[in-house]
Design an enzyme around this catalytic site. Structure first.
Site, PDB file in Angstrom:
ATOM      1  N   TYR A 155     -15.373  17.537 -16.078  1.00 21.89           N
ATOM      2  CA  TYR A 155     -15.959  16.188 -16.193  1.00 21.89           C
ATOM      3  C   TYR A 155     -17.051  15.993 -15.117  1.00 21.89           C
ATOM      4  O   TYR A 155     -16.869  16.391 -13.957  1.00 21.89           O
ATOM      5  CB  TYR A 155     -14.819  15.177 -16.042  1.00 21.89           C
ATOM      6  N   ARG A 166       0.847  -1.210   0.000  1.00 20.22           N
ATOM      7  CA  ARG A 166       0.000   0.000   0.000  1.00 20.22           C
ATOM      8  C   ARG A 166       0.878   1.254   0.000  1.00 20.22           C
ATOM      9  O   ARG A 166       0.552   2.276  -0.593  1.00 20.22           O
ATOM     10  CB  ARG A 166      -0.952  -0.007   1.209  1.00 20.22           C
ATOM     11  N   ASP A 177      -6.491  19.348 -14.452  1.00 16.22           N
ATOM     12  CA  ASP A 177      -6.806  18.000 -14.933  1.00 16.22           C
ATOM     13  C   ASP A 177      -6.314  17.914 -16.374  1.00 16.22           C
ATOM     14  O   ASP A 177      -6.846  18.561 -17.274  1.00 16.22           O
ATOM     15  CB  ASP A 177      -8.317  17.752 -14.842  1.00 16.22           C
ATOM     16  N   LYS A 186      -7.048   6.822 -19.552  1.00 13.03           N
ATOM     17  CA  LYS A 186      -7.290   7.412 -20.872  1.00 13.03           C
ATOM     18  C   LYS A 186      -6.010   7.404 -21.724  1.00 13.03           C
ATOM     19  O   LYS A 186      -5.478   6.348 -21.974  1.00 13.03           O
ATOM     20  CB  LYS A 186      -7.868   8.818 -20.685  1.00 13.03           C
TER      21      LYS A 186
HETATM   22  N1  PLP Z   1     -10.936  13.617 -15.480  1.00 14.86           N
HETATM   23  C1  PLP Z   1     -11.447  13.618 -16.725  1.00 14.86           C
HETATM   24  C2  PLP Z   1     -11.275  14.833 -17.590  1.00 14.86           C
HETATM   25  C3  PLP Z   1     -12.143  12.505 -17.205  1.00 14.86           C
HETATM   26  O1  PLP Z   1     -12.642  12.511 -18.442  1.00 14.86           O
HETATM   27  C4  PLP Z   1     -12.292  11.377 -16.345  1.00 14.86           C
HETATM   28  C5  PLP Z   1     -13.036  10.199 -16.786  1.00 14.86           C
HETATM   29  O2  PLP Z   1     -13.640  10.174 -17.844  1.00 14.86           O
HETATM   30  C6  PLP Z   1     -11.757  11.430 -15.070  1.00 14.86           C
HETATM   31  C7  PLP Z   1     -11.074  12.562 -14.663  1.00 14.86           C
HETATM   32  C8  PLP Z   1     -11.910  10.273 -14.118  1.00 14.86           C
HETATM   33  O3  PLP Z   1     -11.051   9.229 -14.473  1.00 14.86           O
HETATM   34  P1  PLP Z   1     -11.315   7.693 -14.067  1.00 14.86           P
HETATM   35  O4  PLP Z   1     -12.472   7.244 -14.884  1.00 14.86           O
HETATM   36  O5  PLP Z   1     -10.030   7.025 -14.376  1.00 14.86           O
HETATM   37  O6  PLP Z   1     -11.659   7.684 -12.614  1.00 14.86           O
END
Ligand code: PLP
Length: 392
Positions: A104, A52, A176, A201
Site C-alpha cells: 500500500y 491511553r 499486512d 476495512k
Molecule cells: N494497509 C493496507 C493494505 C491498506 O490498504 C491501508 C489503507 O488503505 C492501510 C494499511 C492503512 O490503513 P488506515 O487507512 O486505516 O490507516
C-alpha cells in the site's frame, strides 16, 4: 455470566463482549468512554487506570481480533498506519527492513520517512518471487513486511516460505492482512510473527470509523508493542472501538458473500471485450491462484482491472459507475471504485508505482453487499460508456 468456550472463530467473534457486564447484565458490552478509572488505594494498581493504557472496550476488541488471528494478544490502534508504525518500533536504529515493493502506498511513504529518521536500510522487492526475497535477505535483516494479497495488484506471496526465509535471516516477519482480514487468512498459523490490519476495512466493514490492530504470536513482542502503544498513545477511541466490535460480529458472513460476488464479477469482467486484464486471485489465470487457494479460505472483495482504452477509458469508466462510489477505501458493505495512481497510491513516486505495476489506467474495485446483478448491470453500462469512439 460468561459464555461457554466455543470452538469456531465465527462463534467467538459473534459472542465477543456479549454477557460480560457484571454491573447490569447488558447483553452487549457498554461503550467505554471514561478517560480515567477510580482507584481504591493510591499504591495499588488496578486493571484499568487511564484510557491511553487500557479500556474494557479496547481490550475486548483487541482480544477478539487476536483470537481470530490466532495470536497471543493484540493492540488496537487509531488507524492501520498507526498499527504499522507501532510494529516498526521492533526495528533498531540503523536496522534493515525488506518490504514488498507493491505494498500500500501509505506504507511505503511511512517506511521512507521513518527510515530516513532512524537510519534504516530499506529494500523494496518483489516478495512473490522467493529467489528475489532470498537474495534481498542475504546480508540479514531485522524485519520483513509482506502484504498478501497486495493492494492494488492482488499479488500473492507464499507466507510460509517467505516467513521461513525471514526467520533464517534473523528477521521478524510482519504480514499486512488488511485485504482479506483474519476471516479469510491467518498468517500467524503459516509462520508469521506479527499481523497488522487496517480495522477501517474488512474488520469493521461499514466505512464509519478508522482504526488498526497489531497482533503478535510471541508474548515478548506483544509486551513491547503494548508498551509503545501506551507510551506513544496512538490508540483507538471508545466509540470507534464499539463500532468495530459491532462490525466484527458479521465479518465471517460479509467476507464470504463479498468474496463470492467479487469472484462472479471478476469472471464476467475477464470475459468482456472492453477489459484488457483482470487481477483477481480467484481466476484460474491469475499467477497466484493455486497458492491463494491453499493459504486463503476465499479470494476476498478486492479486484483490479485495466481497460482496452488505458487511462482515459479508466477515468470515463469510474465516472460512469453509479453503484461503485469513487472513494479511497475498501472492504465496506458498499462497493467502491478507485484509481490508485491518483488516489490511494498517489503518495508513491511515479517510478515506485511503475515498479509495483500500478499504471495510470489501473482501476481498483471493492465489491460490497449490493445485489450482484445490480453491480454487474452498473459495470456493464459503465464499460459501454467508457468505450473509445472510433474516429471518422
Ligand atoms: N494497509 C493496507 C493494505 C491498506 O490498504 C491501508 C489503507 O488503505 C492501510 C494499511 C492503512 O490503513 P488506515 O487507512 O486505516 O490507516
Amino acid at each position: 455470566m460468561r459464555d461457554a468456550p466455543a470452538s469456531s472463530p465465527q462463534t467467538r467473534a459473534v459472542r465477543a463482549g456479549v454477557n460480560c457486564d457484571p454491573g447490569h447484565g447488558a447483553v452487549i458490552a457498554p461503550i467505554s468512554v471514561s478517560s480515567a478509572y477510580g482507584r481504591t488505594d493510591p499504591a495499588t494498581a488496578q486493571s484499568f487506570d487511564y484510557a491511553r493504557t487500557a479500556t474494557p472496550g479496547r481490550g475486548l476488541l483487541a482480544d477478539a481480533i487476536a483470537d481470530l488471528e490466532g495470536a497471543s494478544g493484540g493492540v488496537v490502534t487509531s488507524s492501520g498506519m498507526a498499527a504499522i508504525d507501532l510494529a516498526l518500533n521492533l526495528v533498531p536504529n540503523e536496522g534493515r527492513i525488506v518490504c514488498a515493493h507493491d505494498a500500500y502506498g501509505g506504507t511505503r511513504r511511512l517506511l521512507d520517512a521513518r527510515g530516513a529518521q532512524r537510519g534504516w536500510r530499506l529494500r523494496y522487492v518483489d516478495c512473490t518471487d522467493l529467489a528475489v526475497l532470498a537474495a534481498a535477505l542475504e546480508d540479514g535483516a531485522d524485519l520483513v513486511l509482506l502484504e498478501t494479497p497486495s493492494n492494488p495488484r492482488l499479488r500473492i506471496t507464499d507466507i510460509q516460505a517467505a516467513c521461513t526465509l525471514a526467520r533464517s535471516a534473523g528477521a521478524i516477519s510482519v504480514v499486512d492482512n488488511t485485504v482479506l482480514s483474519p476471516a479469510l487468512q491467518t498468517p500467524l498459523a503459516l509462520g508469521a510473527d506479527i499481523t497488522v490490519n487496517s480495522v477501517t476495512k474488512m474488520l469493521n466493514g461499514h466505512s464509519d470509523m478508522v482504526g488498526g490492530a497489531v497482533c503478535a504470536r510471541d508474548s515478548a513482542h506483544l509486551e513491547t508493542l503494548s508498551w509503545w502503544a501506551n507510551a506513544s498513545g496512538a490508540v483507538a477511541g471508545g466509540f470507534d472501538v464499539f463500532l468495530a466490535l459491532r462490525g466484527l460480529r458479521t465479518l465471517a458472513l460479509r467476507a464470504k458473500a463479498q468474496s463470492q460476488a467479487a469472484l462472479d464479477l471478476a469472471h464476467r469482467l475477464a470475459a468482456h471485450r472492453q477489459v484488457a486484464r483482470v487481477d483477481y486471485p480467484g481466476l484460474r489465470a491469475h499467477p497466484g491462484h493455486s497458492l491463494a487457494a491453499r493459504q486463503q479460505s476465499a479470494f476476498g472483495c478486492l479486484l483490479s482491472l485495466e481497460l482496452q482504452g488505458g487511462a482515459d477509458s479508466a477515468r470515463s469508466f469510474v465516472r460512469a459507475l453509479k453503484l461503485f462510489t469513487l472513494a479511497q477505501s475498501l472492504g465496506g458493505v458498499e462497493s467502491l471504485s478507485n484509481i490508485p495512481a491518483t488516489m490511494t497510491h498517489a503518495a508513491m513516486s511515479p517510478q515506485a508505482r511503475e515498479e509495483a505495476g500500478v499504471s495510470d489506467g489501473l482501476v481498483r474495485l471493492s465489491v460490497g453487499l449490493e445485489d450482484v446483478e445490480d453491480l454487474w448491470a452498473d459495470l456493464a453500462a459503465a464499460l459501454q460508456a467508457a468505450t473509445p469512439r472510433k474516429a471518422g
